[in-house]
Design a protein around this motif. Structure first.
Motif, PDB file in Angstrom:
ATOM      1  N   GLY A 215       0.807  -1.185  -0.078  1.00 47.52           N
ATOM      2  CA  GLY A 215      -0.117   0.036   0.029  1.00 47.52           C
ATOM      3  C   GLY A 215       0.604   1.092  -0.079  1.00 47.52           C
ATOM      4  N   ARG A 216       1.886   1.174   0.655  1.00 48.30           N
ATOM      5  CA  ARG A 216       2.789   2.188   0.908  1.00 48.30           C
ATOM      6  C   ARG A 216       3.487   2.553  -0.795  1.00 48.30           C
ATOM      7  NH1 ARG A 216       2.751   1.207   6.335  1.00 48.30           N
ATOM      8  NH2 ARG A 216       4.333  -0.736   6.005  1.00 48.30           N
ATOM      9  N   PHE A 217       3.910   1.351  -0.994  1.00 44.60           N
ATOM     10  CA  PHE A 217       4.363   1.503  -2.374  1.00 44.60           C
ATOM     11  C   PHE A 217       3.539   2.095  -3.542  1.00 44.60           C
ATOM     12  CE2 PHE A 217       5.316  -0.273  -6.522  1.00 44.60           C
ATOM     13  CZ  PHE A 217       6.530  -0.206  -6.826  1.00 44.60           C
ATOM     14  N   CYS A 218       2.155   1.716  -3.569  1.00 44.29           N
ATOM     15  CA  CYS A 218       1.341   2.162  -4.421  1.00 44.29           C
ATOM     16  C   CYS A 218       0.748   3.566  -4.251  1.00 44.29           C
ATOM     17  CB  CYS A 218       0.026   1.259  -4.355  1.00 44.29           C
ATOM     18  SG  CYS A 218      -0.100  -0.281  -4.648  1.00 44.29           S
ATOM     19  N   ARG A 219       0.932   3.986  -2.986  1.00 40.56           N
ATOM     20  CA  ARG A 219       0.466   5.545  -2.829  1.00 40.56           C
ATOM     21  C   ARG A 219       1.774   6.362  -2.974  1.00 40.56           C
ATOM     22  NH1 ARG A 219      -1.980   2.935   1.695  1.00 40.56           N
ATOM     23  NH2 ARG A 219      -0.186   3.670   3.165  1.00 40.56           N
ATOM     24  N   GLN A 220       2.836   5.880  -3.178  1.00 43.40           N
ATOM     25  CA  GLN A 220       4.172   6.628  -3.502  1.00 43.40           C
ATOM     26  C   GLN A 220       4.420   7.611  -2.647  1.00 43.40           C
ATOM     27  OE1 GLN A 220       3.903   7.884  -7.554  1.00 43.40           O
ATOM     28  NE2 GLN A 220       4.045   5.476  -8.345  1.00 43.40           N
ATOM     29  N   GLU A 221       3.443   8.673  -2.278  1.00 41.23           N
ATOM     30  CA  GLU A 221       3.572   9.724  -1.345  1.00 41.23           C
ATOM     31  C   GLU A 221       4.241   9.494   0.013  1.00 41.23           C
ATOM     32  OE1 GLU A 221      -0.717   8.896  -0.878  1.00 41.23           O
ATOM     33  OE2 GLU A 221       0.695   9.276  -2.531  1.00 41.23           O
ATOM     34  N   ASP A 222       3.858   8.210   0.304  1.00 37.51           N
ATOM     35  CA  ASP A 222       4.397   7.456   1.763  1.00 37.51           C
ATOM     36  C   ASP A 222       5.546   6.900   1.432  1.00 37.51           C
ATOM     37  OD1 ASP A 222       1.857   8.242   2.800  1.00 37.51           O
ATOM     38  OD2 ASP A 222       1.057   6.401   3.060  1.00 37.51           O
ATOM     39  N   GLY A 223       5.574   6.236   0.281  1.00 35.50           N
ATOM     40  CA  GLY A 223       6.952   5.693   0.152  1.00 35.50           C
ATOM     41  C   GLY A 223       7.283   4.362   1.264  1.00 35.50           C
ATOM     42  N   VAL A 224       8.003   3.454   0.678  1.00 41.65           N
ATOM     43  CA  VAL A 224       8.165   1.956   1.202  1.00 41.65           C
ATOM     44  C   VAL A 224       9.255   2.274   2.337  1.00 41.65           C
ATOM     45  CG1 VAL A 224       7.605   0.534  -0.525  1.00 41.65           C
ATOM     46  CG2 VAL A 224       9.824   1.259  -0.323  1.00 41.65           C
ATOM     47  N   THR A 225       9.381   1.900   3.702  1.00 38.79           N
ATOM     48  CA  THR A 225      10.269   2.121   4.670  1.00 38.79           C
ATOM     49  C   THR A 225      11.132   1.118   4.488  1.00 38.79           C
ATOM     50  OG1 THR A 225       9.140   0.737   6.217  1.00 38.79           O
ATOM     51  CG2 THR A 225       8.331   2.757   5.888  1.00 38.79           C
ATOM     52  N   GLU A 226      12.177   1.208   5.296  1.00 39.74           N
ATOM     53  CA  GLU A 226      13.372   0.143   5.362  1.00 39.74           C
ATOM     54  C   GLU A 226      12.907  -0.946   6.054  1.00 39.74           C
ATOM     55  OE1 GLU A 226      16.860  -1.589   4.535  1.00 39.74           O
ATOM     56  OE2 GLU A 226      16.196   0.640   3.691  1.00 39.74           O
ATOM     57  N   ALA A 227      12.038  -1.054   6.950  1.00 43.67           N
ATOM     58  CA  ALA A 227      11.259  -2.177   7.333  1.00 43.67           C
ATOM     59  C   ALA A 227      10.812  -2.676   6.408  1.00 43.67           C
ATOM     60  CB  ALA A 227      10.468  -1.793   8.790  1.00 43.67           C
ATOM     61  N   ASP A 228       9.937  -2.121   5.481  1.00 42.78           N
ATOM     62  CA  ASP A 228       9.427  -2.983   4.525  1.00 42.78           C
ATOM     63  C   ASP A 228      10.035  -3.384   3.530  1.00 42.78           C
ATOM     64  OD1 ASP A 228       6.854  -1.743   5.382  1.00 42.78           O
ATOM     65  OD2 ASP A 228       6.993   0.090   3.973  1.00 42.78           O
ATOM     66  N   ARG A 229      11.253  -2.975   3.213  1.00 47.22           N
ATOM     67  CA  ARG A 229      12.182  -3.616   2.449  1.00 47.22           C
ATOM     68  C   ARG A 229      12.718  -4.868   3.089  1.00 47.22           C
ATOM     69  NH1 ARG A 229      13.619   1.684   1.673  1.00 47.22           N
ATOM     70  NH2 ARG A 229      12.852   2.832   0.044  1.00 47.22           N
ATOM     71  N   GLN A 230      13.113  -4.781   4.189  1.00 49.68           N
ATOM     72  CA  GLN A 230      13.720  -5.872   4.874  1.00 49.68           C
ATOM     73  C   GLN A 230      12.663  -6.893   5.110  1.00 49.68           C
ATOM     74  OE1 GLN A 230      15.085  -4.903   8.839  1.00 49.68           O
ATOM     75  NE2 GLN A 230      15.554  -6.923   9.261  1.00 49.68           N
ATOM     76  N   LEU A 231      11.523  -6.645   5.179  1.00 49.24           N
ATOM     77  CA  LEU A 231      10.101  -7.836   5.395  1.00 49.24           C
ATOM     78  C   LEU A 231      10.368  -8.480   4.042  1.00 49.24           C
ATOM     79  CD1 LEU A 231       7.936  -9.171   6.752  1.00 49.24           C
ATOM     80  CD2 LEU A 231       6.383  -7.323   5.751  1.00 49.24           C
ATOM     81  N   ALA A 232      10.391  -7.686   2.992  1.00 45.59           N
ATOM     82  CA  ALA A 232      10.134  -8.127   1.344  1.00 45.59           C
ATOM     83  C   ALA A 232      11.386  -9.167   1.100  1.00 45.59           C
ATOM     84  CB  ALA A 232       9.958  -7.018   0.540  1.00 45.59           C
ATOM     85  N   ALA A 233      12.467  -8.694   1.460  1.00 48.14           N
ATOM     86  CA  ALA A 233      13.891  -9.481   1.393  1.00 48.14           C
ATOM     87  C   ALA A 233      13.957 -10.736   2.231  1.00 48.14           C
ATOM     88  CB  ALA A 233      14.969  -8.640   1.677  1.00 48.14           C
ATOM     89  N   GLU A 234      13.288 -10.618   3.359  1.00 49.28           N
ATOM     90  CA  GLU A 234      13.238 -11.859   4.178  1.00 49.28           C
ATOM     91  C   GLU A 234      12.037 -12.898   3.601  1.00 49.28           C
ATOM     92  OE1 GLU A 234      12.226 -10.532   7.910  1.00 49.28           O
ATOM     93  OE2 GLU A 234      14.159  -9.723   8.673  1.00 49.28           O
ATOM     94  N   THR A 235      11.049 -12.309   3.161  1.00 53.96           N
ATOM     95  CA  THR A 235       9.994 -13.279   2.475  1.00 53.96           C
ATOM     96  C   THR A 235      10.672 -14.011   1.212  1.00 53.96           C
ATOM     97  OG1 THR A 235       8.419 -11.803   3.017  1.00 53.96           O
ATOM     98  CG2 THR A 235       8.031 -13.349   1.417  1.00 53.96           C
ATOM     99  N   VAL A 236      11.449 -13.216   0.253  1.00 57.92           N
ATOM    100  CA  VAL A 236      12.143 -13.849  -0.564  1.00 57.92           C
ATOM    101  C   VAL A 236      13.078 -14.928  -0.304  1.00 57.92           C
ATOM    102  CG1 VAL A 236      13.645 -13.457  -2.716  1.00 57.92           C
ATOM    103  CG2 VAL A 236      11.697 -11.698  -2.260  1.00 57.92           C
TER     104      VAL A 236
END
Length: 343
Positions: A215-236
């Motif tokens: 959702g933060r990625f889609c809205r753009q103005e919020d922007g993904v956080t470092e925690a978001d990227r870390q969660l995504a990397a751990e998922t992969v």
């Protein structure tokens, strides 16, 4: 007289003999850019066309709307431009009471048209899974070469020291698929044998956090956080190498991985997985699995085709008296994407 200077998205038409892109507008825009003259916008949407040639597939781009183009400028500016580009013409004027005007699109309508056209231009219409992406139990039909027309089942996958994918051609023999090149076979059925424990992929907490991050990625103005990227990397890292034997389980797996690739900005893996999902979708019969993949594709690509197909399935569930939890989750997720993406 004042309206002739209002900038709008006017519809221009080329003679029917013009079937290519709007080269004249492109060249005029480049000339103005070189000379420091006022610029304009134009929109000439295209789509991807795949043709088989010499045993392989060739990708070309064709005009989506045949000989129509759209230009963001005033009538005055367009008439001035026609002195050098006479082949571009307005559509006939429309009479509205005492007023006459050339047809044009509102900013909102043009935004929607660009969204639809972009969905077509980004579609990968032909995709053949590479041998290493097939799963034991998948069925293929060989379309080229000495085994053309034969149907086969994948019986050995790469790994454990084996480099070839072995298939069993029905009533014939075992054949290494390595000798059947991509483009010489098509997948006709996915393996649906075997039962797996669902709990590993039914992680509500992980799904919820990935959904919020997307959702933060889609809205753009919020922007993904470092925690978001870390969660995504751990998922992969945790799920990226899993191999599932059924289409239902693969749907659940890919619904985790595609948002994760999207959030991390891994375009190469995203594109590869989107191609895999496009090849899978026609083979998936389970309604909820199709809805899950279509909703995920829509949220990660903002593609109007997936938007429409997801709504065709999920909107029927809204009429159910008490939809089960998994359906309610997909309804909420689809509503979130519509809100975040402005649809």
């Amino acid at each position: 007289m004042r309206d002739t200077y209002v900038v709008r998205w006017y519809v221009l038409v080329l003679p029917s003999c013009h079937k290519g892109p709007a080269n004249g507008l492109r060249e005029e825009l480049e000339r103005r850019h070189r000379n420091g003259e006022p610029l304009f916008e134009y929109f000439a949407p295209s789509y991807v066309e795949m043709k088989k040639r010499d045993g392989g597939f060739v990708e070309t781009r064709r005009p989506l709307l045949y000989n129509y183009v759209f230009i963001h400028a005033s009538e005055h500016e367009i008439y001035r431009m026609k002195q050098w580009l006479p082949q571009y013409n307005f559509l006939p004027r429309i009479k509205d009471g005492k007023h006459e005007y050339h047809p044009y699109l509102s900013e909102e309508a043009m935004t929607n048209l660009q969204w639809v056209a972009d969905s077509y231009s980004n579609v990968i219409p032909v995709y053949t899974p590479k041998p290493e992406q097939l799963i034991k139990g998948d069925r293929i039909r060989i379309t080229e070469g000495r085994f053309k027309g034969a149907e086969a089942s994948v019986i050995i996958q790469p790994g454990a020291g084996k480099r070839d994918v072995m298939v069993c051609v029905e009533n014939y023999m075992w054949v290494p698929l390595l000798r059947v090149q991509p483009g010489q076979y098509e997948v006709i059925a996915l393996n649906d044998d075997g039962k797996h424990i669902y709990t590993r992929l039914e992680n509500d907490r992980l799904l919820s956090k990935l959904h919020e991050a997307l959702g933060r990625f889609c809205r753009q103005e919020d922007g993904v956080t470092e925690a978001d990227r870390q969660l995504a990397a751990e998922t992969v890292q945790q799920y990226g190498n899993l191999r599932m034997d059924s289409d239902i389980m693969r749907s659940k797996l890919y619904a985790l991985l595609l948002p994760a690739y999207t959030i991390t900005g891994n375009r190469q893996e995203s594109k590869k997985l989107i191609g895999t999902l496009q090849a899978m979708l026609p083979l998936i019969k389970a309604e909820q699995s199709r809805a899950l993949l279509l909703t995920t594709l829509y949220g990660c690509t903002n593609n109007c085709l997936y938007h429409t197909q997801a709504h065709e399935i999920i909107d029927k569930w809204r009429q159910e008296e008490n939809p089960k939890k998994s359906k309610q989750q997909l309804i909420r997720r689809l509503d979130d994407y519509d809100r975040w993406l402005g649809h």
